[in-house]
Scaffold this active site. Sequence first.
Site, PDB file in Angstrom:
ATOM      1  N   THR A   1      24.717 -23.015  -0.658  1.00 43.59           N
ATOM      2  CA  THR A   1      24.675 -23.845   0.550  1.00 43.59           C
ATOM      3  C   THR A   1      24.135 -25.234   0.248  1.00 43.59           C
ATOM      4  O   THR A   1      24.688 -26.243   0.706  1.00 43.59           O
ATOM      5  CB  THR A   1      23.812 -23.157   1.629  1.00 43.59           C
ATOM      6  OG1 THR A   1      24.334 -21.849   1.875  1.00 43.59           O
ATOM      7  CG2 THR A   1      23.829 -23.953   2.914  1.00 43.59           C
TER       8      THR A   1
ATOM      9  N   SER B   1      32.163  -0.273 -17.147  1.00 43.81           N
ATOM     10  CA  SER B   1      31.627  -1.019 -18.290  1.00 43.81           C
ATOM     11  C   SER B   1      30.692  -0.199 -19.175  1.00 43.81           C
ATOM     12  O   SER B   1      30.306  -0.650 -20.245  1.00 43.81           O
ATOM     13  CB  SER B   1      30.905  -2.280 -17.804  1.00 43.81           C
ATOM     14  OG  SER B   1      29.796  -1.945 -17.005  1.00 43.81           O
TER      15      SER B   1
ATOM     16  N   LYS C   1      24.314  -9.694 -18.202  1.00 42.71           N
ATOM     17  CA  LYS C   1      23.989  -8.555 -19.072  1.00 42.71           C
ATOM     18  C   LYS C   1      23.266  -9.009 -20.340  1.00 42.71           C
ATOM     19  O   LYS C   1      22.296  -8.369 -20.780  1.00 42.71           O
ATOM     20  CB  LYS C   1      25.269  -7.798 -19.431  1.00 42.71           C
ATOM     21  CG  LYS C   1      25.908  -7.067 -18.255  1.00 42.71           C
ATOM     22  CD  LYS C   1      27.231  -6.443 -18.638  1.00 42.71           C
ATOM     23  CE  LYS C   1      27.858  -5.693 -17.462  1.00 42.71           C
ATOM     24  NZ  LYS C   1      29.159  -5.109 -17.794  1.00 42.71           N
TER      25      LYS C   1
END
Length: 783
Positions: free
Chosen positions: A368, A684, A727
Amino acid sequence: MDQEMVTKETEKYIELPLLASRGVVVFPHMVIPLLVGREKSIEALEKAMVKDKEIIILSQKDEKIEDPDPEDLYTIGTIAEVKQLVKLPNGMLKVVVEGIKRARIIDFIEIDEYFEVRAEILDQTVPEVDLEMKALMKAVLNKFQEYIKYNRNLPSETIMTVTNIEEPARFSDTIASHLELKFRQEQDLLEAISIKERLNKLLEIIKDEIEILKVEQKIQKKVRKQVEKTQKEYYLREQLKAIKEELDEDEEDDEIEEYRNKAEELDLPEKIREKVDKEIEKLKKTPSMSPEATVIRNYLDCVLDLPWNKVREEKIDLDEAKNVLDSEHYGLEDVKERILEYLAVRKLAPQKKSPILCLIGAPGVGKTSLGRSIARALGRDFVRLSLGGVRDEAEIRGHRRTYIGSRPGRIINAMREAGSKNPVFLLDEVDKMSSDFRGDPAAALLEVLDPEQNNEFTDHYLELPFDLSKVLFVTTANVAYPIPAPLLDRMEVIELPGYTEDEKVEIALRHLIPRILNEHGLTEDEIHFSSNSIYRIIREYTREAGVRNLERKLAAITRKVSKEIVEGRGRQARVTTQSIEKYLGVPKFKYEKAQKKDRVGVATGMAYTQTGGDILDIEVAVVPGKGKLTLTGSLGDVMKESARAALSYIRSKQEELGLSDNFHEEYDLHVHVPKGATPKDGPSAGITIASAIASALTGQPVKGKYAMTGEVTLRGRVLPVGGIKTKIMAARRAGLKDIIMPEENKKDFEEIPVKIKKDIRVNFVNHMDQVLDLILGGDEDEN
């Protein structure tokens, strides 16, 4: 009254014909006309006229019953004398009766075509008028006088009649007969045998009726006043109109003139001007106080407030725009680069249509605020519209003017608020919209966000085309999948990944802390945050991809320091890693730390979360059985399928792995993912599960220094996955520097900051065989 009548009155019991009344209660001493049409009632009256003209009147419990049985009648009624009887041409009788005494029915006697009843006369004794009785009578009389003041239907002489009655029974019955009561109330008063009980009931009823009459009178007065005001205004308006006609004056009032002048100043397009002039003429002919005039005024105000031709001049300076973006946002290089590219194209081709940018990222990453920065960099107005929870199409397109309370849609309202035709328009939370029976707001947005259509966006309220093609639309969302495909297709998606710890520290030092200190009235001399203290706050007191909670924690520390300074317990504070707990209490979170031990049946995976990612151990146990695969740890369907695919791949490699031919018939496998309360899903973890299964079956330990991610197929191919940056940051935070990931994710790895790349070693693989060679033994091929 003759001697026979006197004799009968002295008797305790009496037998008389029965007249059943519907919705009418006759009190003793009450004279009332009745219209009689039922055969049994006519027979009973004719029988009474033959004898002594006396009859017993009982009220029906349900006035809808045409031929009532004894159980359909009340047991207490009134002995009455027929004073007059007239036969009407239609066969009905008009009778005038006078109530004499109350009576309780003991028995019903059916005679030919009518009923006779045996009844006990109740008003036999005249009670003694004691002080309590006198007080009750006086109270009832006073309230009855007040009742007459409010009820104009009763003549004022009534009060004189009642005042002259001294006998309590007659007094109460006379007043009851003059009140406008409900049928059930009248029957209750008739059944009140005790005079005192009757007077008390009468007093309460009159009080209630007075309150009702007061409210009615108040409402009537208010309505009458409003009607008089409206009539007066109408009369004066008509007089004014007539005077102007006599003077041959065609002078427009100030309001009409003001609308005309405003329309002239705006230089509206021809089609718009025609509509405005038409509405002004309609307003001129409409009475100013009518509801229609208000609707027209609101419409004209809306149309004339819109920026039909007002365009904010752009001053495109790439260096200045870059400085603005860098000063307000740290990182986000991809987004900044895309904005600068747009500015460059805009400078070379000003007429090119604006793109629709869609910023997708976790809460708190700056979506925003980035919209505001874009507006500032462009020198345009900024307007924001939150779409979270919107489920009505009319919120976007507006309501038609035929509806009461109609209004324009939120798009037009926002443009009215912006004040220019080319603002930066932020559509916040586009993934939070939903649809119901009122329509689909996402479908309505298709026209708004389509550069080929939005040059003639038509709001239902305006009924005029409005050009939105010069607006730079920026949308935000947390995730892309809830956004309908046609809407997503119209937008250029830019993903905002979560910040790294280093980026969060820089954001805190550059932006958050200076703003917080300013809001709390402190200076850098009074409070100082060390970089290490901010790292600890990030790791142990927040768990997020953005920086909102980090800002809250920094503000909490600042408030406590402010309190210490005001109380005189210190003049400055240095926030260190050791003093954090003093201000924020015990740590709230603890990220998983890698054990780095070589373990059999345990492999370390990397998980993507909205709060920044984490490492995840996959545990596999081999137990004697019949080849059953058990999966636990709150796993989703996709992750379960991934585990089955991994097992099938390992079974296909049983010879290379040195497994017996029938191992799958002799052993059960249990795959468990810790933190069972947390739902997990996705493909994954495929290579991690396959690695743990291979280790458990072969007895070879998995090297604990590796963290891995990637989807595995039945043939052993390793497919790319998402969330690589998040990750890798999770693995680095956990102390793991050796990463295994799909070859096809190289492009994602290139986007990771250089500082993080230097700390890790990545092994890119495209087949599961390479993974097993790395983690179970053999020469390591480190890239």
